[in-house]
Scaffold this motif. Sequence first.
Motif, PDB file in Angstrom:
ATOM      1  N   ARG A 264      -4.947  23.425  64.690  1.00 16.02           N
ATOM      2  CA  ARG A 264      -4.579  23.470  63.281  1.00 16.02           C
ATOM      3  C   ARG A 264      -4.279  22.062  62.801  1.00 16.02           C
ATOM      4  NH1 ARG A 264       1.269  26.137  62.432  1.00 16.02           N
ATOM      5  NH2 ARG A 264       1.531  24.415  60.976  1.00 16.02           N
ATOM      6  N   LYS A 265      -4.674  21.800  61.578  1.00 17.08           N
ATOM      7  CA  LYS A 265      -4.386  20.515  60.944  1.00 17.08           C
ATOM      8  C   LYS A 265      -3.751  20.802  59.599  1.00 17.08           C
ATOM      9  CE  LYS A 265      -8.320  18.112  63.057  1.00 17.08           C
ATOM     10  NZ  LYS A 265      -9.616  17.405  62.793  1.00 17.08           N
ATOM     11  N   GLY A 266      -2.733  20.034  59.261  1.00 16.22           N
ATOM     12  CA  GLY A 266      -2.051  20.275  58.005  1.00 16.22           C
ATOM     13  C   GLY A 266      -1.196  21.519  58.074  1.00 16.22           C
ATOM     14  N   SER A 267      -0.994  22.129  56.942  1.00  8.56           N
ATOM     15  CA  SER A 267      -0.140  23.311  56.855  1.00  8.56           C
ATOM     16  C   SER A 267      -0.962  24.570  57.106  1.00  8.56           C
ATOM     17  CB  SER A 267       0.504  23.374  55.466  1.00  8.56           C
ATOM     18  OG  SER A 267       1.257  24.555  55.321  1.00  8.56           O
ATOM     19  N   ALA A 268      -0.520  25.376  58.071  1.00  6.04           N
ATOM     20  CA  ALA A 268      -1.192  26.645  58.383  1.00  6.04           C
ATOM     21  C   ALA A 268      -0.122  27.686  58.670  1.00  6.04           C
ATOM     22  CB  ALA A 268      -2.129  26.474  59.579  1.00  6.04           C
ATOM     23  N   PRO A 269      -0.409  28.965  58.413  1.00  3.21           N
ATOM     24  CA  PRO A 269       0.631  29.988  58.512  1.00  3.21           C
ATOM     25  C   PRO A 269       1.123  30.290  59.922  1.00  3.21           C
ATOM     26  CG  PRO A 269      -1.492  30.989  58.018  1.00  3.21           C
ATOM     27  CD  PRO A 269      -1.664  29.508  57.892  1.00  3.21           C
ATOM     28  N   GLY A 273      -2.359  29.204  69.446  1.00  7.78           N
ATOM     29  CA  GLY A 273      -2.141  30.238  70.459  1.00  7.78           C
ATOM     30  C   GLY A 273      -1.958  31.629  69.871  1.00  7.78           C
ATOM     31  N   THR A 274      -1.691  31.719  68.562  1.00  4.81           N
ATOM     32  CA  THR A 274      -1.517  33.018  67.913  1.00  4.81           C
ATOM     33  C   THR A 274      -2.796  33.839  68.030  1.00  4.81           C
ATOM     34  OG1 THR A 274       0.032  32.064  66.321  1.00  4.81           O
ATOM     35  CG2 THR A 274      -0.971  34.178  65.747  1.00  4.81           C
ATOM     36  N   LYS A 275      -2.636  35.136  68.320  1.00  2.00           N
ATOM     37  CA  LYS A 275      -3.791  36.009  68.547  1.00  2.00           C
ATOM     38  C   LYS A 275      -3.762  37.243  67.662  1.00  2.00           C
ATOM     39  CE  LYS A 275      -4.709  34.730  73.340  1.00  2.00           C
ATOM     40  NZ  LYS A 275      -4.045  33.427  73.217  1.00  2.00           N
ATOM     41  N   MET A 276      -4.958  37.789  67.452  1.00  2.00           N
ATOM     42  CA  MET A 276      -5.108  39.046  66.726  1.00  2.00           C
ATOM     43  C   MET A 276      -6.295  39.805  67.312  1.00  2.00           C
ATOM     44  SD  MET A 276      -5.667  39.731  62.612  1.00  2.00           S
ATOM     45  CE  MET A 276      -7.312  39.020  62.506  1.00  2.00           C
ATOM     46  N   LEU A 288      -2.924  36.747  62.074  1.00  3.30           N
ATOM     47  CA  LEU A 288      -3.107  35.293  62.106  1.00  3.30           C
ATOM     48  C   LEU A 288      -2.445  34.634  60.898  1.00  3.30           C
ATOM     49  CD1 LEU A 288      -6.846  34.938  63.229  1.00  3.30           C
ATOM     50  CD2 LEU A 288      -4.781  34.925  64.641  1.00  3.30           C
ATOM     51  N   GLY A 289      -1.728  35.397  60.131  1.00  2.00           N
ATOM     52  CA  GLY A 289      -1.036  34.832  58.973  1.00  2.00           C
ATOM     53  C   GLY A 289      -1.350  35.512  57.672  1.00  2.00           C
ATOM     54  N   GLY A 290      -2.333  36.419  57.691  1.00  2.00           N
ATOM     55  CA  GLY A 290      -2.665  37.161  56.482  1.00  2.00           C
ATOM     56  C   GLY A 290      -3.506  36.365  55.500  1.00  2.00           C
ATOM     57  N   GLY A 291      -3.681  36.920  54.328  1.00  3.67           N
ATOM     58  CA  GLY A 291      -4.391  36.241  53.260  1.00  3.67           C
ATOM     59  C   GLY A 291      -5.875  36.115  53.489  1.00  3.67           C
ATOM     60  N   CYS A 292      -6.498  35.202  52.709  1.00  2.77           N
ATOM     61  CA  CYS A 292      -7.947  35.028  52.752  1.00  2.77           C
ATOM     62  C   CYS A 292      -8.430  34.469  54.087  1.00  2.77           C
ATOM     63  CB  CYS A 292      -8.398  34.112  51.616  1.00  2.77           C
ATOM     64  SG  CYS A 292      -8.109  34.815  49.978  1.00  2.77           S
ATOM     65  N   ALA A 293      -7.611  33.629  54.720  1.00  4.53           N
ATOM     66  CA  ALA A 293      -8.006  33.053  56.008  1.00  4.53           C
ATOM     67  C   ALA A 293      -8.198  34.157  57.045  1.00  4.53           C
ATOM     68  CB  ALA A 293      -6.953  32.058  56.489  1.00  4.53           C
ATOM     69  N   GLU A 294      -7.245  35.079  57.105  1.00  2.00           N
ATOM     70  CA  GLU A 294      -7.353  36.185  58.055  1.00  2.00           C
ATOM     71  C   GLU A 294      -8.519  37.101  57.688  1.00  2.00           C
ATOM     72  OE1 GLU A 294      -4.577  39.926  59.035  1.00  2.00           O
ATOM     73  OE2 GLU A 294      -3.763  37.993  59.715  1.00  2.00           O
ATOM     74  N   ALA A 295      -8.721  37.324  56.405  1.00  3.02           N
ATOM     75  CA  ALA A 295      -9.830  38.172  55.961  1.00  3.02           C
ATOM     76  C   ALA A 295     -11.170  37.564  56.368  1.00  3.02           C
ATOM     77  CB  ALA A 295      -9.772  38.350  54.446  1.00  3.02           C
ATOM     78  N   ASP A 296     -11.277  36.249  56.268  1.00  2.00           N
ATOM     79  CA  ASP A 296     -12.507  35.557  56.658  1.00  2.00           C
ATOM     80  C   ASP A 296     -12.781  35.752  58.151  1.00  2.00           C
ATOM     81  OD1 ASP A 296     -14.712  33.834  56.468  1.00  2.00           O
ATOM     82  OD2 ASP A 296     -13.510  32.074  56.958  1.00  2.00           O
ATOM     83  N   ILE A 297     -11.735  35.607  58.957  1.00  2.00           N
ATOM     84  CA  ILE A 297     -11.878  35.789  60.409  1.00  2.00           C
ATOM     85  C   ILE A 297     -12.245  37.237  60.725  1.00  2.00           C
ATOM     86  CG2 ILE A 297     -10.617  35.798  62.595  1.00  2.00           C
ATOM     87  CD1 ILE A 297     -11.361  33.009  61.546  1.00  2.00           C
ATOM     88  N   LYS A 298     -11.638  38.155  60.032  1.00  2.00           N
ATOM     89  CA  LYS A 298     -11.906  39.576  60.274  1.00  2.00           C
ATOM     90  C   LYS A 298     -13.364  39.914  59.973  1.00  2.00           C
ATOM     91  CE  LYS A 298     -10.101  44.154  59.065  1.00  2.00           C
ATOM     92  NZ  LYS A 298      -9.084  44.885  58.276  1.00  2.00           N
ATOM     93  N   MET A 329      -5.602  30.339  48.930  1.00  2.00           N
ATOM     94  CA  MET A 329      -5.141  29.865  50.235  1.00  2.00           C
ATOM     95  C   MET A 329      -4.153  28.722  49.999  1.00  2.00           C
ATOM     96  SD  MET A 329      -8.604  29.850  52.532  1.00  2.00           S
ATOM     97  CE  MET A 329      -9.665  31.271  52.681  1.00  2.00           C
ATOM     98  N   VAL A 330      -2.884  29.039  49.988  1.00  2.00           N
ATOM     99  CA  VAL A 330      -1.877  28.072  49.564  1.00  2.00           C
ATOM    100  C   VAL A 330      -1.390  27.159  50.693  1.00  2.00           C
ATOM    101  CG1 VAL A 330      -1.064  29.571  47.732  1.00  2.00           C
ATOM    102  CG2 VAL A 330      -0.027  29.759  49.982  1.00  2.00           C
ATOM    103  N   CYS A 331      -1.800  27.420  51.924  1.00  2.00           N
ATOM    104  CA  CYS A 331      -1.260  26.650  53.043  1.00  2.00           C
ATOM    105  C   CYS A 331      -1.778  25.211  53.065  1.00  2.00           C
ATOM    106  CB  CYS A 331      -1.598  27.341  54.370  1.00  2.00           C
ATOM    107  SG  CYS A 331      -0.738  28.909  54.553  1.00  2.00           S
TER     108      CYS A 331
END
Length: 344
Positions: A264-269, A273-276, A288-298, A329-331
């Motif tokens: 991770r670089k910068g601000s991330a939720p 090592g976090t897993k889903m 993984l923190g929710g929001g659009c980032a998690e939706a993209d991964i899903k 994505m506010v992070c």
Amino acid sequence: MSNLYELIKKSDANQKYLVATVVEGEHLGEKVFVSLDKIVYETGKSSFLKHHIKIILKQLETGVITVEGNRIFCEILQPDKKLVICGAGHVSIPIIKIGLLADFSVSVIEDRFTFANDALRAGAKQVICEPFEQGLKKIDGDKNTYFVIVTRGHRYDQICLEEIIKKEHAYIGMIGSKVRVKKVKDQLAEKGVDIKKLERVHTPIGLNIRAETPVEIAISIMAEIVQEKNLKKQSSGYSKKILERLNAIEESSERKVMATIISRKGSAPREVGTKMLIYPDGRTVETLGGGCAEADIKIRALSMLSSEKEKSELHQVDMTGWQAEEEGMVCGGIIEVFLESIGL
């Protein structure tokens, strides 16, 4: 050879364990599990990781290294976190509940039957209704055990601290006024308890957030414990929920994708090592923190599950550009997520 996730679940809290996975390069997807500096689990025919095990073992923190053009994610595993609470009064109950939400295995020692029942109703995994000295003899401390002393009086505090300070621990915190705490420490010092050990006890317990109510005090205590826990650069991504699913017999052949944040670089939720887990029907375990980032991964994981070819891949989510702003994505950071297919 045992299942990798069975080995992780059975790991000893006092030993160093490491999982190394090739996340990019010629040997993509190869994996080893290292216990006591020995490989006890290995996938892949090339033995690439085995040949470079000396380099891997030099890693003291969770993170990514590069060897011969292959990026390797090295996870220093954090075993099951244990929270041991002495006392089951009005402050203890919210500590139990928050501890469970934070994925701690919670044990409570209380010598009063009615209060012990309150701890059971709050969800504590283990409640020992015995005098504190006897109850603490049934608790084995280790490097991942966090002790919280919140009894009803300094006499009981002293009994608890005298027993706990002999045990291996990650944290000891004791509630009480400065006068009450000093009295307990002075009495133990007179009995020959190491002063340096007494000085490391967190008193007053909890972060200074001007807490007043039992819930606020519990929040300050758990915040301090989480702060201490996170000083260790270890991975806690293999949560109890994830290990339970991965070791469940009825799910052993069900195909799913495990997503792991490897950088991770910068601000991330969420931390590295976090897993889903993602299932074909869209179900997930952990976040993984929710929001659009998690939706993209899903979406990417579901695409993998619909294909028979893709077993693992590295995926990047950029939360810094204009598109991220448009999507909320506010992070404002960048995360790399390794997706690996598990099961048939």
